[in-house]
Design a protein around this motif. Structure first.
Motif, short mmCIF file in Angstrom:
data_model
loop_
_atom_site.label_atom_id
_atom_site.label_comp_id
_atom_site.label_asym_id
_atom_site.label_seq_id
_atom_site.Cartn_x
_atom_site.Cartn_y
_atom_site.Cartn_z
N UNK A 121 0.83 -1.21 0.00
CA UNK A 121 0.00 0.00 0.00
C UNK A 121 0.86 1.26 0.00
N UNK A 122 1.92 1.24 0.81
CA UNK A 122 2.82 2.40 0.87
C UNK A 122 3.51 2.65 -0.46
N UNK A 123 3.73 1.57 -1.23
CA UNK A 123 4.37 1.72 -2.55
C UNK A 123 3.37 2.18 -3.60
N UNK A 124 2.07 2.12 -3.29
CA UNK A 124 1.03 2.60 -4.20
C UNK A 124 0.86 1.77 -5.44
N UNK A 125 1.11 0.47 -5.34
CA UNK A 125 1.01 -0.41 -6.52
C UNK A 125 -0.35 -1.11 -6.54
N UNK A 126 -1.09 -0.91 -7.63
CA UNK A 126 -2.37 -1.61 -7.79
C UNK A 126 -2.31 -2.58 -8.97
N UNK A 127 -1.83 -2.09 -10.11
CA UNK A 127 -1.66 -2.94 -11.29
C UNK A 127 -0.18 -2.97 -11.69
N UNK A 128 0.56 -4.04 -11.30
CA UNK A 128 2.00 -4.09 -11.60
C UNK A 128 2.26 -4.02 -13.10
N UNK A 129 3.21 -3.14 -13.47
CA UNK A 129 3.52 -2.97 -14.90
C UNK A 129 4.90 -3.51 -15.26
N UNK A 130 5.72 -3.86 -14.28
CA UNK A 130 7.06 -4.36 -14.55
C UNK A 130 7.48 -5.29 -13.41
N UNK A 131 8.69 -5.83 -13.52
CA UNK A 131 9.15 -6.80 -12.53
C UNK A 131 9.23 -6.19 -11.14
N UNK A 132 9.74 -4.98 -11.05
CA UNK A 132 9.87 -4.34 -9.74
C UNK A 132 8.52 -4.22 -9.04
N UNK A 133 7.52 -3.73 -9.76
CA UNK A 133 6.20 -3.56 -9.16
C UNK A 133 5.55 -4.90 -8.84
N UNK A 134 5.76 -5.89 -9.70
CA UNK A 134 5.21 -7.22 -9.45
C UNK A 134 5.82 -7.82 -8.19
N UNK A 135 7.13 -7.67 -8.03
CA UNK A 135 7.81 -8.23 -6.86
C UNK A 135 7.34 -7.56 -5.58
N UNK A 136 7.22 -6.24 -5.59
CA UNK A 136 6.76 -5.53 -4.39
C UNK A 136 5.33 -5.94 -4.04
#
Length: 376
Positions: A121-136
């Motif tokens: 939630x703190x990272x603000x990721x809802x729809x991962x668009x790359x590896x970094x966001x998917x991993x988080x």
């Protein structure tokens, strides 16, 4: 005249040769390397079976495939439980409750899930668009920063936020205290190494090593009715549409006068400063008690034509390029393409065997129909 010229003495080619030979077909198997087995080849050093081209752990949920490989050799009870070393701190892989407890002091699965959700939630990721966001989104920022980012960027030679998200989707995350990396029902290492399996598969076929198909293509093609090609598909077509890209590896292997170097078969180095991604201590795959040990440091490298190709880069550009080659392959009448390089796809060993069995069964069923039609 051979029924099949099989280019590549790796797992796909050897499985095809074994099944074809069993059905009375005559096979010539060639390989440009000076040994059989492809990337699962094991070299004996001081009585230790060294996985020359990186760690290979056989695992599958398919009992038929498990029974199939066990006909060639006995498998031991090795369970893959790698660990991660981040700046001297040791963490369990796959990410599990032991990892979460070491990082955050949490004890229950619920506490771990809440911590990951908070960081997501703190990272603000809802729809991962790359590896970094998917991993988080899977494991939170702490694990990503310490145990994924550095390792992944060394492995692929690119920033994690420029890599596609699907690379990390197979990452196991467990809310149990279970250090077994694989969920598969069957797992182990062949007693005596993988080369034994390939040796038995190739019994009954003629094998020629140190033979480069492309240097002797014209003569070799005259020796058989059909070709089974397991090399790089773009090389087969002389790079007509362009070169498919890979990541390569450089292996630094060392014999050490010490009975136990790191206490585990595989240790991943996840910080960006360490130049290699992991150290393999081969004796632990077979519970060895030799007085010496052999370790291999894996250094990922940029691939160039002529280097050994290990990991296909399945981004949009390469996927579109492969599609063009695949269209050419599909209209070939006397060439069968199979394996990791010909299909430009990362396979586990059990998938390669299943693919080869499917391929040879289709091929020989088709041959039988042709013979029946000719005899009518």
């Amino acid at each position: 005249m051979y029924d099949y010229l099989i280019v590549g003495a790796g797992l796909f080619g050897a499985t095809f040769a074994y099944e074809a030979n069993k059905r009375g077909k005559k096979c010539l198997v060639i390989d440009r390397r000076n040994h059989i087995g492809g990337n699962i080849y094991c070299e004996d050093i001081e009585g230790i079976n060294v996985h020359k081209y990186g760690a290979h752990i056989f695992h599958t949920n398919n009992k038929e495939i498990w029974d199939y490989v066990n006909q060639f050799t006995e498998f031991n009870g090795y369970i893959n439980s790698p660990i991660a070393n981040y700046q001297g701190q040791i963490y369990n892989l796959p990410f599990n409750m032991n990892t979460f407890n070491k990082l955050w002091g949490v004890i229950t699965p619920q506490q771990a899930k809440e911590k990951i959700e908070e960081q997501k939630l703190n990272a603000g990721i809802t729809q991962p668009k790359n590896l970094e966001e998917q991993a988080i989104s899977l494991v939170g920022t702490d694990i990503y920063e310490k145990l994924i980012k550095g390792y992944t960027e060394k492995q692929w030679g690119r920033p994690a936020n420029e890599l596609p998200d699907f690379i990390i989707k197979r990452l196991p995350v467990r809310f149990t205290y279970d250090n077994n990396y694989f969920n598969d029902k069957f797992q182990g290492i062949p007693v005596g190494g993988y080369t034994r399996i390939i040796e038995k598969m190739l019994e009954g076929s003629e094998v020629k090593l140190g033979v480069d198909y492309f240097k002797e293509r014209e003569e070799l093609s005259k020796t058989s009715r059909k070709i089974v090609f397991t090399g790089m598909i773009d090389e087969f077509y002389n790079y007509e549409f362009g070169v498919l890209e890979y990541r390569s590896l450089r292996f630094e292997t060392e014999l050490i006068d010490n009975e136990n170097f790191q206490g585990n078969a595989v240790v991943n180095y996840t910080d960006p400063e360490t130049p290699y991604t992991r150290i393999i201590e081969h004796k632990h795959f077979e519970f060895g008690n030799q007085e010496k040990t052999v370790i291999t440091k894996e250094h990922p490298t940029e691939w160039e034509k002529g280097d050994e190709p290990y990991y296909p880069i399945n981004d949009q550009k390469n996927t579109e390029l492969f599609r063009k080659y695949k269209e050419l392959a599909e209209i070939e009448e006397n060439v069968i393409f199979g394996g990791r390089l010909a299909n430009y796809k990362y396979y586990d060993m059990h998938q390669i065997i299943a693919s080869a069995l499917n391929c040879v069964n289709k091929e020989l069923q088709k041959n039988n129909k042709v013979l029946q039609n000719e005899n009518q």
